[in-house]
Design a protein around this motif. Sequence first.
Motif, PDB file in Angstrom:
ATOM      1  N   ARG A 128       0.814  -1.219   0.000  1.00  0.00           N
ATOM      2  CA  ARG A 128       0.000   0.000   0.000  1.00  0.00           C
ATOM      3  C   ARG A 128       0.850   1.273   0.000  1.00  0.00           C
ATOM      4  O   ARG A 128       0.328   2.369  -0.267  1.00  0.00           O
ATOM      5  N   ALA A 129       2.162   1.149   0.262  1.00  0.00           N
ATOM      6  CA  ALA A 129       3.045   2.326   0.243  1.00  0.00           C
ATOM      7  C   ALA A 129       3.221   2.864  -1.173  1.00  0.00           C
ATOM      8  O   ALA A 129       3.659   4.005  -1.363  1.00  0.00           O
ATOM      9  N   GLY A 130       2.882   2.031  -2.179  1.00  0.00           N
ATOM     10  CA  GLY A 130       3.019   2.472  -3.559  1.00  0.00           C
ATOM     11  C   GLY A 130       4.472   2.553  -4.004  1.00  0.00           C
ATOM     12  O   GLY A 130       5.346   1.874  -3.461  1.00  0.00           O
ATOM     13  N   ALA A 131       4.755   3.387  -5.005  1.00  0.00           N
ATOM     14  CA  ALA A 131       6.113   3.532  -5.531  1.00  0.00           C
ATOM     15  C   ALA A 131       6.960   4.388  -4.587  1.00  0.00           C
ATOM     16  O   ALA A 131       6.445   5.301  -3.943  1.00  0.00           O
ATOM     17  N   TYR A 132       8.261   4.085  -4.534  1.00  0.00           N
ATOM     18  CA  TYR A 132       9.168   4.872  -3.699  1.00  0.00           C
ATOM     19  C   TYR A 132      10.565   4.840  -4.306  1.00  0.00           C
ATOM     20  O   TYR A 132      10.871   4.027  -5.185  1.00  0.00           O
ATOM     21  N   MET A 133      11.429   5.697  -3.815  1.00  0.00           N
ATOM     22  CA  MET A 133      12.704   5.974  -4.476  1.00  0.00           C
ATOM     23  C   MET A 133      13.612   4.758  -4.609  1.00  0.00           C
ATOM     24  O   MET A 133      14.246   4.564  -5.642  1.00  0.00           O
ATOM     25  N   SER A 134      13.719   3.917  -3.596  1.00  0.00           N
ATOM     26  CA  SER A 134      14.723   2.849  -3.587  1.00  0.00           C
ATOM     27  C   SER A 134      14.181   1.486  -3.985  1.00  0.00           C
ATOM     28  O   SER A 134      14.857   0.480  -3.796  1.00  0.00           O
ATOM     29  N   MET A 135      12.987   1.430  -4.558  1.00  0.00           N
ATOM     30  CA  MET A 135      12.378   0.136  -4.823  1.00  0.00           C
ATOM     31  C   MET A 135      13.061  -0.632  -5.951  1.00  0.00           C
ATOM     32  O   MET A 135      12.784  -1.810  -6.159  1.00  0.00           O
ATOM     33  N   ASP A 136      13.997   0.008  -6.659  1.00  0.00           N
ATOM     34  CA  ASP A 136      14.653  -0.652  -7.787  1.00  0.00           C
ATOM     35  C   ASP A 136      15.914  -1.406  -7.408  1.00  0.00           C
ATOM     36  O   ASP A 136      16.565  -2.005  -8.273  1.00  0.00           O
ATOM     37  N   GLY A 137      16.299  -1.442  -6.145  1.00  0.00           N
ATOM     38  CA  GLY A 137      17.498  -2.189  -5.793  1.00  0.00           C
ATOM     39  C   GLY A 137      17.854  -2.085  -4.322  1.00  0.00           C
ATOM     40  O   GLY A 137      17.521  -1.094  -3.667  1.00  0.00           O
ATOM     41  N   GLY A 138      18.537  -3.130  -3.805  1.00  0.00           N
ATOM     42  CA  GLY A 138      18.874  -3.163  -2.396  1.00  0.00           C
ATOM     43  C   GLY A 138      20.263  -2.617  -2.101  1.00  0.00           C
ATOM     44  O   GLY A 138      21.072  -2.404  -3.005  1.00  0.00           O
ATOM     45  N   PHE A 139      20.516  -2.410  -0.817  1.00  0.00           N
ATOM     46  CA  PHE A 139      21.834  -1.962  -0.380  1.00  0.00           C
ATOM     47  C   PHE A 139      21.999  -2.271   1.104  1.00  0.00           C
ATOM     48  O   PHE A 139      21.015  -2.561   1.809  1.00  0.00           O
ATOM     49  N   ILE A 140      23.228  -2.213   1.568  1.00  0.00           N
ATOM     50  CA  ILE A 140      23.550  -2.465   2.977  1.00  0.00           C
ATOM     51  C   ILE A 140      24.457  -1.342   3.458  1.00  0.00           C
ATOM     52  O   ILE A 140      25.413  -0.969   2.771  1.00  0.00           O
ATOM     53  N   ILE A 141      24.155  -0.799   4.631  1.00  0.00           N
ATOM     54  CA  ILE A 141      25.007   0.207   5.272  1.00  0.00           C
ATOM     55  C   ILE A 141      25.614  -0.399   6.525  1.00  0.00           C
ATOM     56  O   ILE A 141      24.887  -0.949   7.366  1.00  0.00           O
ATOM     57  N   LEU A 142      26.925  -0.320   6.650  1.00  0.00           N
ATOM     58  CA  LEU A 142      27.625  -0.810   7.834  1.00  0.00           C
ATOM     59  C   LEU A 142      28.121   0.366   8.657  1.00  0.00           C
ATOM     60  O   LEU A 142      28.674   1.318   8.111  1.00  0.00           O
ATOM     61  N   ARG A 143      27.943   0.273   9.966  1.00  0.00           N
ATOM     62  CA  ARG A 143      28.465   1.292  10.873  1.00  0.00           C
ATOM     63  C   ARG A 143      29.348   0.610  11.905  1.00  0.00           C
ATOM     64  O   ARG A 143      29.088  -0.530  12.309  1.00  0.00           O
ATOM     65  N   PHE A 144      30.394   1.333  12.346  1.00  0.00           N
ATOM     66  CA  PHE A 144      31.417   0.747  13.201  1.00  0.00           C
ATOM     67  C   PHE A 144      31.531   1.488  14.529  1.00  0.00           C
ATOM     68  O   PHE A 144      31.166   2.659  14.648  1.00  0.00           O
ATOM     69  N   ALA A 145      32.071   0.778  15.509  1.00  0.00           N
ATOM     70  CA  ALA A 145      32.218   1.363  16.845  1.00  0.00           C
ATOM     71  C   ALA A 145      33.348   2.379  16.891  1.00  0.00           C
ATOM     72  O   ALA A 145      33.281   3.361  17.630  1.00  0.00           O
ATOM     73  N   GLU A 146      34.409   2.150  16.097  1.00  0.00           N
ATOM     74  CA  GLU A 146      35.582   3.009  16.140  1.00  0.00           C
ATOM     75  C   GLU A 146      35.383   4.254  15.269  1.00  0.00           C
ATOM     76  O   GLU A 146      34.938   4.158  14.118  1.00  0.00           O
ATOM     77  N   ALA A 147      35.743   5.410  15.807  1.00  0.00           N
ATOM     78  CA  ALA A 147      35.547   6.668  15.085  1.00  0.00           C
ATOM     79  C   ALA A 147      36.354   6.731  13.793  1.00  0.00           C
ATOM     80  O   ALA A 147      35.964   7.401  12.835  1.00  0.00           O
ATOM     81  N   GLU A 148      37.514   6.022  13.742  1.00  0.00           N
ATOM     82  CA  GLU A 148      38.349   6.086  12.540  1.00  0.00           C
ATOM     83  C   GLU A 148      37.840   5.193  11.414  1.00  0.00           C
ATOM     84  O   GLU A 148      38.437   5.137  10.338  1.00  0.00           O
ATOM     85  N   ASP A 149      36.735   4.479  11.650  1.00  0.00           N
ATOM     86  CA  ASP A 149      36.162   3.597  10.637  1.00  0.00           C
ATOM     87  C   ASP A 149      34.851   4.185  10.118  1.00  0.00           C
ATOM     88  O   ASP A 149      33.781   3.938  10.691  1.00  0.00           O
TER      89      ASP A 149
END
Length: 296
Positions: free
Chosen positions: A222-243
């Motif tokens: 029911r959300a209809g069309a949206y910007m990222s529906m054409d492909g997936g992605f993964i975001i990684l976040r780290f504990a260390e500030a230098e990463d």
Amino acid sequence: MENRRPDTLAGMANGSGSIRRRRLGIELRELRTAKGLTLDEVARRFTWSVSKASRMERGLVPVSPRDVADLVKLYGVDDPDHADALVAMAAASRQRDWWHKFDDLLPRQFSVYLGFEGDAESIHTYQSLLIPGLLQTEAYARAIFRAAQPGETDEQINRRVEARLLRQTIVKNKDAPRLWAILDEAAIRRGVGGRDVMREQLAHLASSSKQPNITIQVIPFRAGAYMSMDGGFIILRFAEAEDPDVVCVDIRTRSLYVDDPAEVRRYTLAHEQLLALAATPDESIKLIEAALEEMR
């Protein structure tokens, strides 16, 4: 640039080979910039390709201790402890992690990504058509690989499944990262592998959502069309500030590893928009359970 203390560099040598190479690359780039040299100039000095010099600084390839020793001389690192710490980082970064036994099957960029994933504090994944790899059952993964790799032997498919299941251990360990998975409703409705396989997969999703480190949200039709529906992605976040954050994007023939801050920021904004569209975790489990009921 103010040189880092050698004991700080020693601490940065912890983690997978990928994360060590990335940290080393950041150090080398900062030293080069402080010296006022370009990648072209460094490459010419050692008769390397510019591509090799760039990949070294981006942490995409192992760097030999000999190459690092040559670079620290060029960059004028006159503290022997600092120089030795950088060379030691290079040696440590060349360790072979578990996924290297699958190098003949896994794209090189994805192998780099797996190293980052293993060191991440949180993993934010979005998939429009498939269940995320970290949450797939063995049967579902096998069905996906058979469809995507029709020319491969049973042995090759079995090894791909083995790699997928080994990868999943990171979200089951005592110190597991936070996994936040956003799925399009299409991913839970698509009958991959037949009804039995999908029933098992959907039940596994519902069960996984009860783990304290895992949150699953579904974007309903029911959300209809949206910007990222054409492909997936993964975001990684780290504990260390230098990463800094890392993004992985899968395309048909390879995986793209993105660490440019501006590009990462665009994916972060896209993820925030997906969160706004997705059903709440409790509502999402109801959507999963409804899909499971229809498979009975």
